[in-house]
Design a protein around this motif. Structure first.
Motif, PDB file in Angstrom:
ATOM      1  N   GLY A 134       0.549   9.055   9.923  1.00  0.00           N
ATOM      2  CA  GLY A 134       1.119   8.341  11.069  1.00  0.00           C
ATOM      3  C   GLY A 134       1.198   6.844  10.883  1.00  0.00           C
ATOM      4  O   GLY A 134       1.828   6.138  11.671  1.00  0.00           O
ATOM      5  N   VAL A 135       0.572   6.327   9.818  1.00  0.00           N
ATOM      6  CA  VAL A 135       0.618   4.890   9.529  1.00  0.00           C
ATOM      7  C   VAL A 135       1.845   4.609   8.667  1.00  0.00           C
ATOM      8  O   VAL A 135       2.092   5.296   7.682  1.00  0.00           O
ATOM      9  N   ASP A 136       2.632   3.595   9.049  1.00  0.00           N
ATOM     10  CA  ASP A 136       3.855   3.318   8.293  1.00  0.00           C
ATOM     11  C   ASP A 136       3.692   2.092   7.397  1.00  0.00           C
ATOM     12  O   ASP A 136       2.644   1.452   7.365  1.00  0.00           O
ATOM     13  N   ALA A 137       4.769   1.782   6.681  1.00  0.00           N
ATOM     14  CA  ALA A 137       4.752   0.684   5.710  1.00  0.00           C
ATOM     15  C   ALA A 137       4.612  -0.681   6.351  1.00  0.00           C
ATOM     16  O   ALA A 137       4.267  -1.650   5.675  1.00  0.00           O
ATOM     17  N   VAL A 138       4.876  -0.764   7.640  1.00  0.00           N
ATOM     18  CA  VAL A 138       4.776  -2.057   8.325  1.00  0.00           C
ATOM     19  C   VAL A 138       3.355  -2.312   8.817  1.00  0.00           C
ATOM     20  O   VAL A 138       2.849  -3.436   8.743  1.00  0.00           O
ATOM     21  N   LEU A 196       0.833  -1.208   0.000  1.00  0.00           N
ATOM     22  CA  LEU A 196       0.000   0.000   0.000  1.00  0.00           C
ATOM     23  C   LEU A 196       0.869   1.261   0.000  1.00  0.00           C
ATOM     24  O   LEU A 196       0.540   2.251  -0.665  1.00  0.00           O
ATOM     25  N   SER A 197       1.989   1.208   0.725  1.00  0.00           N
ATOM     26  CA  SER A 197       2.901   2.363   0.753  1.00  0.00           C
ATOM     27  C   SER A 197       3.501   2.623  -0.620  1.00  0.00           C
ATOM     28  O   SER A 197       3.756   3.772  -0.993  1.00  0.00           O
ATOM     29  N   ASP A 199      14.856   3.587   1.286  1.00  0.00           N
ATOM     30  CA  ASP A 199      14.575   3.820   2.705  1.00  0.00           C
ATOM     31  C   ASP A 199      13.610   2.787   3.289  1.00  0.00           C
ATOM     32  O   ASP A 199      13.147   2.916   4.421  1.00  0.00           O
ATOM     33  N   SER A 200      13.338   1.738   2.541  1.00  0.00           N
ATOM     34  CA  SER A 200      12.407   0.700   2.995  1.00  0.00           C
ATOM     35  C   SER A 200      12.948  -0.036   4.224  1.00  0.00           C
ATOM     36  O   SER A 200      14.149  -0.300   4.318  1.00  0.00           O
ATOM     37  N   PRO A 201      12.061  -0.392   5.171  1.00  0.00           N
ATOM     38  CA  PRO A 201      12.483  -1.166   6.343  1.00  0.00           C
ATOM     39  C   PRO A 201      12.567  -2.669   6.055  1.00  0.00           C
ATOM     40  O   PRO A 201      12.868  -3.459   6.954  1.00  0.00           O
ATOM     41  N   TYR A 202      12.330  -3.044   4.804  1.00  0.00           N
ATOM     42  CA  TYR A 202      12.205  -4.469   4.479  1.00  0.00           C
ATOM     43  C   TYR A 202      13.512  -5.095   3.980  1.00  0.00           C
ATOM     44  O   TYR A 202      13.563  -5.708   2.923  1.00  0.00           O
ATOM     45  N   VAL A 203      14.550  -4.959   4.770  1.00  0.00           N
ATOM     46  CA  VAL A 203      15.833  -5.587   4.444  1.00  0.00           C
ATOM     47  C   VAL A 203      15.744  -7.083   4.713  1.00  0.00           C
ATOM     48  O   VAL A 203      15.226  -7.509   5.750  1.00  0.00           O
TER      49      VAL A 203
END
Length: 275
Positions: free
Chosen positions: A161-165, A147-148, A227-231
């Motif tokens: 305030g809703v993040d990609a996670v 969605l992000s 900048d994705s947190p999905y490493v």
């Protein structure tokens, strides 16, 4: 007679000591082994490259290929393997919420696979028509990520305030084109949905895109940023991250040799990390 007996005892003692010394040397030089399960592309390919480096350190990396996401954490938790390499931290956290028997941790990140939107009909997201359809996989752990990506492309807007996670479809506060976000099957099936044009556009994980001969940097009409947190991480049982062999594995995966291999082989479609 006494001298003969004493000589025999001495000879036996020397033989026993020699045997013990030989056995000790054999144990100390015994090759260490890490059994790891991984998805085929690019995880297993990266591990096979790392295996030749680890071999020089007397560590055997036994790579088992399995593309079924649902099995790999179970294999690790049961002790069938020492580690797995297929997931990112949000996926692992979600898996441990669903199965409380899992006590798994990250041994370290290896690379980022930027997720992309693919379409045979349109060259960018702006061309997606009103009431168009975009298919996403049924991977709940990556719903917010997908969605992000659509928000990044300007198709939708998520609640502030809703993040990609954490984002879900319920957090969509703006959808001007009334885009239908259709949930399809497993992530592995998304390339087939793209090929069959089951939607105006399909979101595909990079590992499956590469497996389908798609180049994310060239073929995606929208691509996830760095900048994705999905490493993607190597996961192990809690406590095993301190094992000497696992530490050596991570050193190799973070080495210049492996980072250069990733950059060269995947042409920027996969981004190496060193933490």
């Amino acid at each position: 007679m006494k001298k003969l007996f004493a000589s025999a005892v001495l000879a036996l003692s020397v033989t026993s000591l020699a045997a013990c010394g030989s056995s000790g040397g054999s144990d100390s030089s015994k090759e260490k082994e890490i059994k790891i399960v991984a998805t085929s592309t690019p995880h297993a390919e990266i591990l096979e490259e790392a295996a030749s480096i680890l071999e020089k350190k007397d560590i055997k990396l036994d790579v088992e290929v399995n593309d079924d996401y649902s099995l790999q954490n179970k294999m690790l938790a049961s002790g069938e393997v020492d580690a797995n390499f297929f997931q990112h931290t949000p996926y692992l956290k979600n898996a441990m919420k669903e199965d409380k028997s899992f006590d798994l941790v990250s041994a370290g990140g290896v690379h980022l696979e930027p997720m992309g939107v693919y379409s045979k009909k349109y060259k960018n997201l702006d061309e997606i028509p009103k009431n168009g359809t975009i298919m996403i996989s049924n991977n709940v752990a990556e719903e917010g990520r997908m969605l992000s990506l659509l928000q990044q492309g300007g198709l939708i807007k998520l609640k502030e305030g809703v993040d990609a996670v954490s984002a879900t479809k319920k957090d969509i506060v703006e959808n001007k084109k009334n885009i239908n976000i259709k949930v399809g099957g497993d992530a592995a099936l998304m390339p087939k949905a793209y090929e069959n044009e089951e939607a105006d556009a399909v979101i595909i994980n990079t590992n499956y895109a590469i497996g389908a001969d798609l180049t994310p940097t060239k073929d995606a009409i929208e691509l996830e940023g760095e900048d994705s947190p999905y490493v993607n991480i190597v996961a192990v049982k809690k406590g095993d991250e301190d094992r000497e062999e696992i530490k050596e594995l991570m050193k190799v995966l973070h080495s210049k040799e492996i980072q250069d291999f990733i950059k060269e082989k995947y042409k920027g479609s996969i981004i190496p990390v060193s933490k």
